[in-house]
Design a protein around this motif. Structure first.
Motif, PDB file in Angstrom:
ATOM      1  N   GLY A 145     -17.039 -19.041 -52.081  1.00  8.29           N
ATOM      2  CA  GLY A 145     -15.843 -18.237 -51.820  1.00  8.29           C
ATOM      3  C   GLY A 145     -14.615 -18.450 -52.901  1.00  8.29           C
ATOM      4  N   GLN A 146     -14.894 -19.393 -53.713  1.00  9.26           N
ATOM      5  CA  GLN A 146     -13.637 -19.718 -54.793  1.00  9.26           C
ATOM      6  C   GLN A 146     -14.107 -18.806 -56.021  1.00  9.26           C
ATOM      7  OE1 GLN A 146     -11.009 -22.008 -54.586  1.00  9.26           O
ATOM      8  NE2 GLN A 146     -11.766 -21.944 -52.307  1.00  9.26           N
ATOM      9  N   GLU A 147     -12.879 -18.577 -56.590  1.00  3.39           N
ATOM     10  CA  GLU A 147     -13.007 -17.905 -57.682  1.00  3.39           C
ATOM     11  C   GLU A 147     -13.015 -18.697 -58.899  1.00  3.39           C
ATOM     12  OE1 GLU A 147      -9.748 -14.747 -58.831  1.00  3.39           O
ATOM     13  OE2 GLU A 147      -9.193 -16.446 -60.353  1.00  3.39           O
ATOM     14  N   VAL A 148     -13.829 -18.177 -59.763  1.00  2.37           N
ATOM     15  CA  VAL A 148     -13.975 -18.921 -61.092  1.00  2.37           C
ATOM     16  C   VAL A 148     -13.950 -17.844 -62.469  1.00  2.37           C
ATOM     17  CG1 VAL A 148     -15.764 -20.623 -60.251  1.00  2.37           C
ATOM     18  CG2 VAL A 148     -16.519 -18.340 -61.210  1.00  2.37           C
ATOM     19  N   GLN A 206     -23.666 -21.287 -76.028  1.00  2.64           N
ATOM     20  CA  GLN A 206     -24.507 -22.049 -75.494  1.00  2.64           C
ATOM     21  C   GLN A 206     -24.645 -22.001 -74.051  1.00  2.64           C
ATOM     22  OE1 GLN A 206     -21.594 -22.724 -76.064  1.00  2.64           O
ATOM     23  NE2 GLN A 206     -20.485 -24.412 -74.941  1.00  2.64           N
ATOM     24  N   GLY A 207     -23.777 -21.391 -73.373  1.00  4.36           N
ATOM     25  CA  GLY A 207     -23.972 -21.147 -71.899  1.00  4.36           C
ATOM     26  C   GLY A 207     -22.979 -21.972 -71.044  1.00  4.36           C
ATOM     27  N   THR A 208     -22.517 -21.388 -70.030  1.00  2.00           N
ATOM     28  CA  THR A 208     -22.063 -22.071 -68.689  1.00  2.00           C
ATOM     29  C   THR A 208     -22.808 -22.264 -67.885  1.00  2.00           C
ATOM     30  OG1 THR A 208     -19.785 -21.506 -69.605  1.00  2.00           O
ATOM     31  CG2 THR A 208     -19.927 -21.979 -67.170  1.00  2.00           C
ATOM     32  N   ARG A 209     -23.085 -23.356 -67.228  1.00  2.00           N
ATOM     33  CA  ARG A 209     -24.017 -23.603 -66.019  1.00  2.00           C
ATOM     34  C   ARG A 209     -23.009 -23.637 -64.932  1.00  2.00           C
ATOM     35  NH1 ARG A 209     -28.790 -24.844 -64.623  1.00  2.00           N
ATOM     36  NH2 ARG A 209     -29.242 -25.667 -66.910  1.00  2.00           N
ATOM     37  N   LEU A 210     -22.925 -22.709 -63.901  1.00  2.00           N
ATOM     38  CA  LEU A 210     -22.315 -22.457 -62.820  1.00  2.00           C
ATOM     39  C   LEU A 210     -22.962 -23.004 -61.513  1.00  2.00           C
ATOM     40  CD1 LEU A 210     -19.778 -21.468 -61.359  1.00  2.00           C
ATOM     41  CD2 LEU A 210     -20.765 -19.347 -60.980  1.00  2.00           C
ATOM     42  N   THR A 211     -22.506 -23.926 -60.787  1.00  2.00           N
ATOM     43  CA  THR A 211     -23.297 -24.304 -59.677  1.00  2.00           C
ATOM     44  C   THR A 211     -22.207 -23.976 -58.558  1.00  2.00           C
ATOM     45  OG1 THR A 211     -24.300 -26.008 -60.846  1.00  2.00           O
ATOM     46  CG2 THR A 211     -24.269 -26.256 -58.485  1.00  2.00           C
ATOM     47  N   VAL A 212     -22.623 -23.349 -57.489  1.00  2.00           N
ATOM     48  CA  VAL A 212     -21.950 -22.875 -56.246  1.00  2.00           C
ATOM     49  C   VAL A 212     -22.293 -23.719 -55.191  1.00  2.00           C
ATOM     50  CG1 VAL A 212     -21.020 -21.282 -54.925  1.00  2.00           C
ATOM     51  CG2 VAL A 212     -21.500 -20.781 -57.256  1.00  2.00           C
ATOM     52  N   VAL A 213     -21.565 -24.490 -54.618  1.00  2.00           N
ATOM     53  CA  VAL A 213     -21.960 -25.312 -53.522  1.00  2.00           C
ATOM     54  C   VAL A 213     -21.451 -25.102 -52.140  1.00  2.00           C
ATOM     55  CG1 VAL A 213     -22.456 -27.357 -54.851  1.00  2.00           C
ATOM     56  CG2 VAL A 213     -20.260 -27.057 -53.858  1.00  2.00           C
ATOM     57  N   HIS A 273     -20.201 -26.762 -67.990  1.00  2.00           N
ATOM     58  CA  HIS A 273     -20.622 -26.755 -66.581  1.00  2.00           C
ATOM     59  C   HIS A 273     -19.729 -26.788 -65.622  1.00  2.00           C
ATOM     60  CE1 HIS A 273     -23.515 -29.142 -63.429  1.00  2.00           C
ATOM     61  NE2 HIS A 273     -23.185 -28.030 -63.043  1.00  2.00           N
ATOM     62  N   GLN A 274     -19.496 -25.947 -64.549  1.00  2.16           N
ATOM     63  CA  GLN A 274     -18.620 -25.671 -63.539  1.00  2.16           C
ATOM     64  C   GLN A 274     -19.333 -25.748 -62.203  1.00  2.16           C
ATOM     65  OE1 GLN A 274     -15.126 -23.467 -64.481  1.00  2.16           O
ATOM     66  NE2 GLN A 274     -14.517 -23.913 -62.056  1.00  2.16           N
ATOM     67  N   SER A 295     -25.214 -19.185 -58.606  1.00  2.00           N
ATOM     68  CA  SER A 295     -25.396 -20.281 -59.369  1.00  2.00           C
ATOM     69  C   SER A 295     -26.284 -19.834 -60.404  1.00  2.00           C
ATOM     70  CB  SER A 295     -25.992 -21.355 -58.375  1.00  2.00           C
ATOM     71  OG  SER A 295     -25.184 -21.766 -57.611  1.00  2.00           O
ATOM     72  N   ALA A 296     -26.190 -20.027 -61.589  1.00  2.00           N
ATOM     73  CA  ALA A 296     -27.187 -19.726 -62.861  1.00  2.00           C
ATOM     74  C   ALA A 296     -26.250 -20.020 -64.133  1.00  2.00           C
ATOM     75  CB  ALA A 296     -27.000 -17.994 -62.888  1.00  2.00           C
ATOM     76  N   MET A 297     -26.956 -20.110 -65.319  1.00  2.00           N
ATOM     77  CA  MET A 297     -26.554 -20.133 -66.491  1.00  2.00           C
ATOM     78  C   MET A 297     -25.972 -18.682 -66.975  1.00  2.00           C
ATOM     79  SD  MET A 297     -26.687 -23.183 -68.097  1.00  2.00           S
ATOM     80  CE  MET A 297     -26.605 -22.786 -69.766  1.00  2.00           C
ATOM     81  N   TYR A 298     -24.625 -18.786 -67.515  1.00  2.00           N
ATOM     82  CA  TYR A 298     -23.895 -17.451 -67.741  1.00  2.00           C
ATOM     83  C   TYR A 298     -23.913 -17.722 -69.317  1.00  2.00           C
ATOM     84  CZ  TYR A 298     -23.226 -16.247 -63.261  1.00  2.00           C
ATOM     85  OH  TYR A 298     -23.426 -15.900 -61.714  1.00  2.00           O
ATOM     86  N   PHE A 299     -24.390 -16.742 -69.981  1.00  5.30           N
ATOM     87  CA  PHE A 299     -24.332 -16.462 -71.458  1.00  5.30           C
ATOM     88  C   PHE A 299     -23.349 -15.567 -71.934  1.00  5.30           C
ATOM     89  CE2 PHE A 299     -27.317 -19.885 -72.508  1.00  5.30           C
ATOM     90  CZ  PHE A 299     -28.345 -19.863 -71.457  1.00  5.30           C
TER      91      PHE A 299
END
Lengths: 115, 112
Positions: free
Chosen positions: A16-19, A108-115, A10-11, A87-91
């Protein structure tokens, strides 16, 4: 049993930030993929990668996205300037062969949340 | 662009019941795959079908591919709570790189 490993699980990032999302495919696999799944929507193809270059990409995969295989084991997806709609799950997925019956194995995926 | 429609969208049943979920395509499948996805996990392949009219069985799961290769069904006999999950169909060869084109899935809940 061999598996595809993704980090982080989970991130959370500011708009505007890079991930950078990381994946370790199955060791003898040659074909790598990124997919995303926005909450409540279908799993969507982003990009496929073979022999150190992109082989196919969808219209979602625009200039803010990039992929890299920086060493013999990792496969990364970079999003340069994140937006709320990223914002999404990335597989990540990998495949050993490019034939119809060859299975694609998903992480199993990375859940990305952009706020 | 191939569109995959899955029905029903949601299904809640009791343990021991039988169920069938469906996948329909706007165009002929190159190959059809069924996946199950559990919360917080990636999709896991259940079966691949290629030939029109093909039937495959995996324990209590029966997969049928339509003669015209544009539709498929997944039948579960005597459902168990462990069958709970999101069932996805996908075309296994949507481009030259064998990218998967998924449907939105059927969310199945089996209660004891």
């Amino acid at each position: 049993e061999p598996e595809v490993t993704q980090t982080p699980s989970h991130q959370v990032t500011q708009m505007g930030q890079e991930v950078i999302l990381r994946c370790v495919p199955i060791s003898n696999h040659l074909y790598f993929y990124w997919y995303r799944q926005i909450l409540g929507q279908k799993v969507e193809f982003l990009v496929s990668f073979y022999n150190n270059e992109i082989s196919e990409k969808s219209e979602i995969f625009d200039d803010q996205f990039s992929v890299e295989r920086p060493d013999g084991s990792n496969f990364t997806l970079k999003i340069r300037s994140t937006k709320l709609e990223d914002s999404a799950m990335y597989f990540c997925a990998s495949r050993g062969q490019l034939v119809l019956l060859a299975e694609a194995f998903f992480g199993q995926g990375t859940r990305l949340t952009v706020v | 662009t191939q569109l995959l429609e899955q029905s029903p969208q949601f299904l809640s049943i009791q343990e021991g019941e039988n169920l069938t979920v469906y996948c329909n395509s706007s165009s002929v499948f190159s190959s059809l795959q069924w996946y199950r996805q559990e919360p917080g996990e990636g999709p896991v392949l259940l079966v691949t079908v290629v030939t029109g009219g093909e039937v495959k069985k995996l324990k209590r799961l029966t997969f049928q591919f339509g003669d015209a290769r544009k539709d498929s069904s997944l039948h579960i006999t005597a459902a168990q709570p462990g069958d709970t999950g999101l069932y996805l169909c996908a075309d296994g060869h949507s481009n030259s790189g064998y990218a998967l084109n998924f449907g939105k899935g059927t969310s199945l809940l089996v209660t004891p």
